[in-house]
Design a protein around this motif. Sequence first.
Motif, mmCIF file in Angstrom:
data_model
loop_
_atom_site.group_PDB
_atom_site.id
_atom_site.type_symbol
_atom_site.label_atom_id
_atom_site.label_comp_id
_atom_site.label_asym_id
_atom_site.label_seq_id
_atom_site.Cartn_x
_atom_site.Cartn_y
_atom_site.Cartn_z
ATOM 1 N N THR A 184 -23.331 8.394 -3.319
ATOM 2 C CA THR A 184 -23.089 7.446 -2.224
ATOM 3 C C THR A 184 -21.892 7.240 -1.837
ATOM 4 N N LEU A 185 -21.100 7.151 -2.733
ATOM 5 C CA LEU A 185 -19.535 6.428 -2.615
ATOM 6 C C LEU A 185 -18.960 7.095 -1.463
ATOM 7 N N PRO A 186 -19.019 8.516 -1.190
ATOM 8 C CA PRO A 186 -18.175 8.986 0.226
ATOM 9 C C PRO A 186 -18.860 8.293 1.257
ATOM 10 N N ILE A 187 -20.042 8.110 1.441
ATOM 11 C CA ILE A 187 -20.523 7.349 2.770
ATOM 12 C C ILE A 187 -19.833 5.717 2.858
ATOM 13 N N ILE A 188 -19.944 5.089 1.784
ATOM 14 C CA ILE A 188 -19.693 3.851 1.745
ATOM 15 C C ILE A 188 -18.143 3.655 1.850
ATOM 16 N N ILE A 189 -17.462 4.625 1.341
ATOM 17 C CA ILE A 189 -16.055 4.481 1.617
ATOM 18 C C ILE A 189 -15.649 4.794 2.918
ATOM 19 N N PHE A 190 -16.218 5.918 3.621
ATOM 20 C CA PHE A 190 -16.024 6.348 4.892
ATOM 21 C C PHE A 190 -16.122 5.078 5.771
ATOM 22 N N TYR A 191 -17.241 4.424 5.872
ATOM 23 C CA TYR A 191 -17.807 3.634 6.742
ATOM 24 C C TYR A 191 -16.853 2.292 6.889
ATOM 25 N N GLY A 192 -16.608 2.006 5.417
ATOM 26 C CA GLY A 192 -15.546 0.816 5.152
ATOM 27 C C GLY A 192 -14.274 1.102 5.676
ATOM 28 N N TRP A 193 -13.750 2.434 5.467
ATOM 29 C CA TRP A 193 -12.332 2.891 6.031
ATOM 30 C C TRP A 193 -12.404 2.635 7.609
ATOM 31 N N LEU A 194 -13.478 3.124 8.101
ATOM 32 C CA LEU A 194 -13.352 3.079 9.578
ATOM 33 C C LEU A 194 -13.267 1.574 10.030
ATOM 34 N N PHE A 195 -14.008 0.607 9.440
ATOM 35 C CA PHE A 195 -14.006 -0.645 9.847
ATOM 36 C C PHE A 195 -12.647 -1.244 9.605
ATOM 37 N N MET A 196 -11.962 -0.982 8.512
ATOM 38 C CA MET A 196 -10.768 -1.485 8.219
ATOM 39 C C MET A 196 -9.352 -1.030 8.809
ATOM 40 N N SER A 197 -9.524 0.340 8.836
ATOM 41 C CA SER A 197 -8.606 0.906 9.714
ATOM 42 C C SER A 197 -8.275 0.365 11.198
ATOM 43 N N SER A 198 -9.681 -0.069 11.845
ATOM 44 C CA SER A 198 -9.518 -0.449 13.221
ATOM 45 C C SER A 198 -8.756 -1.818 13.217
ATOM 46 N N PHE A 199 -8.427 -2.560 12.161
ATOM 47 C CA PHE A 199 -7.585 -3.382 12.269
ATOM 48 C C PHE A 199 -6.373 -3.480 11.429
ATOM 49 N N ALA A 200 -5.975 -2.337 11.030
ATOM 50 C CA ALA A 200 -4.639 -2.178 10.382
ATOM 51 C C ALA A 200 -3.675 -1.571 11.356
ATOM 52 N N THR A 201 -2.664 -1.893 11.030
ATOM 53 C CA THR A 201 -1.277 -1.146 11.931
ATOM 54 C C THR A 201 -1.376 0.345 11.640
ATOM 55 N N ARG A 202 -1.262 0.681 10.201
ATOM 56 C CA ARG A 202 -1.224 1.978 9.875
ATOM 57 C C ARG A 202 -1.896 1.906 8.236
ATOM 58 N N THR A 203 -2.556 3.136 8.009
ATOM 59 C CA THR A 203 -3.212 3.334 6.585
ATOM 60 C C THR A 203 -2.686 4.336 5.797
ATOM 61 N N HIS A 204 -2.408 4.083 4.608
ATOM 62 C CA HIS A 204 -2.206 5.069 3.661
ATOM 63 C C HIS A 204 -3.398 5.276 2.830
ATOM 64 N N GLY A 205 -4.215 6.283 3.200
ATOM 65 C CA GLY A 205 -5.572 6.439 2.536
ATOM 66 C C GLY A 205 -6.329 5.237 2.630
ATOM 67 N N LEU A 206 -6.847 4.509 1.512
ATOM 68 C CA LEU A 206 -7.544 3.391 1.592
ATOM 69 C C LEU A 206 -6.819 2.054 1.663
ATOM 70 N N LYS A 207 -5.493 2.105 1.822
ATOM 71 C CA LYS A 207 -4.321 0.888 1.693
ATOM 72 C C LYS A 207 -3.888 0.730 3.173
ATOM 73 N N PRO A 208 -4.320 -0.462 3.586
ATOM 74 C CA PRO A 208 -3.981 -0.651 5.073
ATOM 75 C C PRO A 208 -2.450 -1.236 4.776
ATOM 76 N N LEU A 209 -1.388 -0.884 5.901
ATOM 77 C CA LEU A 209 -0.057 -1.587 5.609
ATOM 78 C C LEU A 209 0.002 -2.552 6.708
ATOM 79 N N GLY A 210 -0.598 -3.507 6.755
ATOM 80 C CA GLY A 210 -0.490 -4.887 7.695
ATOM 81 C C GLY A 210 -1.605 -4.745 8.673
ATOM 82 N N LEU A 211 -2.020 -6.080 8.991
ATOM 83 C CA LEU A 211 -3.202 -5.972 9.701
ATOM 84 C C LEU A 211 -2.699 -6.484 11.354
#
Lengths: 327, 280
Positions: free
Chosen positions: B19-46
């Motif tokens: 189930t990990l892909p699902i959890i990661i995908f939706y977590g990433w969607l949430f995180m990425s919308s508040f990030a200036t840029r992302t490298h994979g799962l790592k946000p580069l500034g909020l």
Amino acid sequence: MKSRSTARAIPLERARLNLGSIWLKVKTHSSPFIFMSPASILVMLFFFLPVVVTLLISMTNMSVATFRGYKMIGFANYARILATRWTLKILKNTAFYVIMTLSCFNVGMALFLSLLTTHVEKKVGMLFRSLWLLPRITPSVIYALLWTWATADAPYGIINQLISPLGVEPKNWLTSEPWAIIIFANGFVGASFGMIIFTSAIESILPDYFMAAKVDGASTLQTIRYIILPMLKWPILFVLSYQTLSLLASYEYILLLTEGGPGFYTTEVWSLYAFHLALSNYFGNVQFGYGSALAAVLVAIGIIVSIIYLKVFKFGELVAEPKIEVL
Amino acid sequence: MIARGLKRSVPYIILIVITLPIIIFYGWLFMSSFATRTHGLKPLGLTLSNWRFILGWKSPWRRDYPSVWEATLNTFIFAAIVTLAEVSVSAATGYALSRLKFPGRKGFLGLTLVLHAFPSVTLLIAIFFILRALRLYDTMPGVIMVKVALDLPFGIWIMKGFFDTVSWDIEMSALIDGCSRIRTWIQIVLPLIRPGIAALSIFCFLSGWSEFLLPYIFTTRFDNWTLSVLLRNLIGDFRFVDYGLVTAVGLFYMVPVLIFYAFTQQYLLSIYTGGVKGGA
């Protein structure tokens, strides 16, 4: 005097009675009519008529170039399907896509998930099932977006980030492994359908069977093999047949992920091919006739196969007489 | 003891891993919308600037694109009317098929089932021509009609199932007392299947809200765009430019679905299993 009046009254009364019974008939027969007409009109307009229109257009050379002066060309479009060398490629793609998605996910993963989620604690199982339903309820555009980014080039893609410590060369997974990604993306949506059906089938197995198996010292795998799987025969057959048809016709996620590419027809399946030829605005030469012939093949398969399902799954029992007759 | 505990935790571990892909995908969607840029799962500034579209943002390149709010309104109207039409037509037809006797009833029921399995996307090319002939191509009413019609076999089948479970004694006494069929249907039977109507409504609304293919194929004018079509075009324009913006719009589009889903899961599950009762 008296006898004459009765003699005259009889026909009148009979007439009134007739009128009354006609009115009653109109009244009783009008209510089915009122209830049924909206659905009947919609089914006529958007199911029956389209089937006829598909067949008719497939017999013409209608395209953007010949839109005003098209003519009937009989079965020439069908002959062209047989003669075009791309047909074989498309056919192979379609078979690969349907078989892989169906076996790995829509049935395989679905079965695996339903067995696991019914094996663990009830609440935990429900939580995981609802997580697996997420892709199904996610708007397809967003869902495709998630996959596009997960598979993106380094340093943006998640897959590259997660497996680069293992020493795998980073790449764009969607363009280098388009089939794997398409099957995974479709599979994560498709698995939930079978999962729900199998779960409710497993939950409806009498606990006595499991008890008996336990008393006889059967292992978990043996219980699955000799008790659960035989009882899931019909649900599995149902999911298999039902999803074959829907996968055969589906192209939404492929359209959103690869548009049939990369390159020339790498991941183009039959239904997407028909869509591209007849409706897509990207190529200049939209060919309604040829595209309709391709769609007509799928329509014919769809009609024949769904009628077969109707017979196989004994739907006849479900169309029994209504409980309330017309009063 | 430890070995036994380990053995018991195996299914949990497997479940988490698959189930990990699902959890990661939706977590990433949430995180990425508040990030200036992302490298994979790592946000580069909020940042909150991805959400600037809330204040009526328009695309910098295609100024004629509708704003997110216009598209949201379109999507809402589309989903709401589809739900209303789908539920009322299905309820009427389902009732007739469950309760009334008329010529062609069996045929229509069989047809409903065949159409339920039939892949309706194959008809879209022909429907394009029918909509053009009806002068409904590139109009909201046209797309709504197509959506309602294509989902109808499913809706009718669900509704018929719910009507079949209602005891017919109350209905019968109403009919004997001289109540008309239609009044009986509206005042007596429909209130009894409220859960069924709720379930189908939720299903229709979510399905209408998420619909992509029909508005994408059958509308072209910007003022008919729904969120899915807008998002699709945004991805085309922004894919390698503004990740954050597209994820923010995506999450915005997804929020009503998630809220609905969180509160109505049981209804939805009942409809998924109910929808295939015939075959399983």
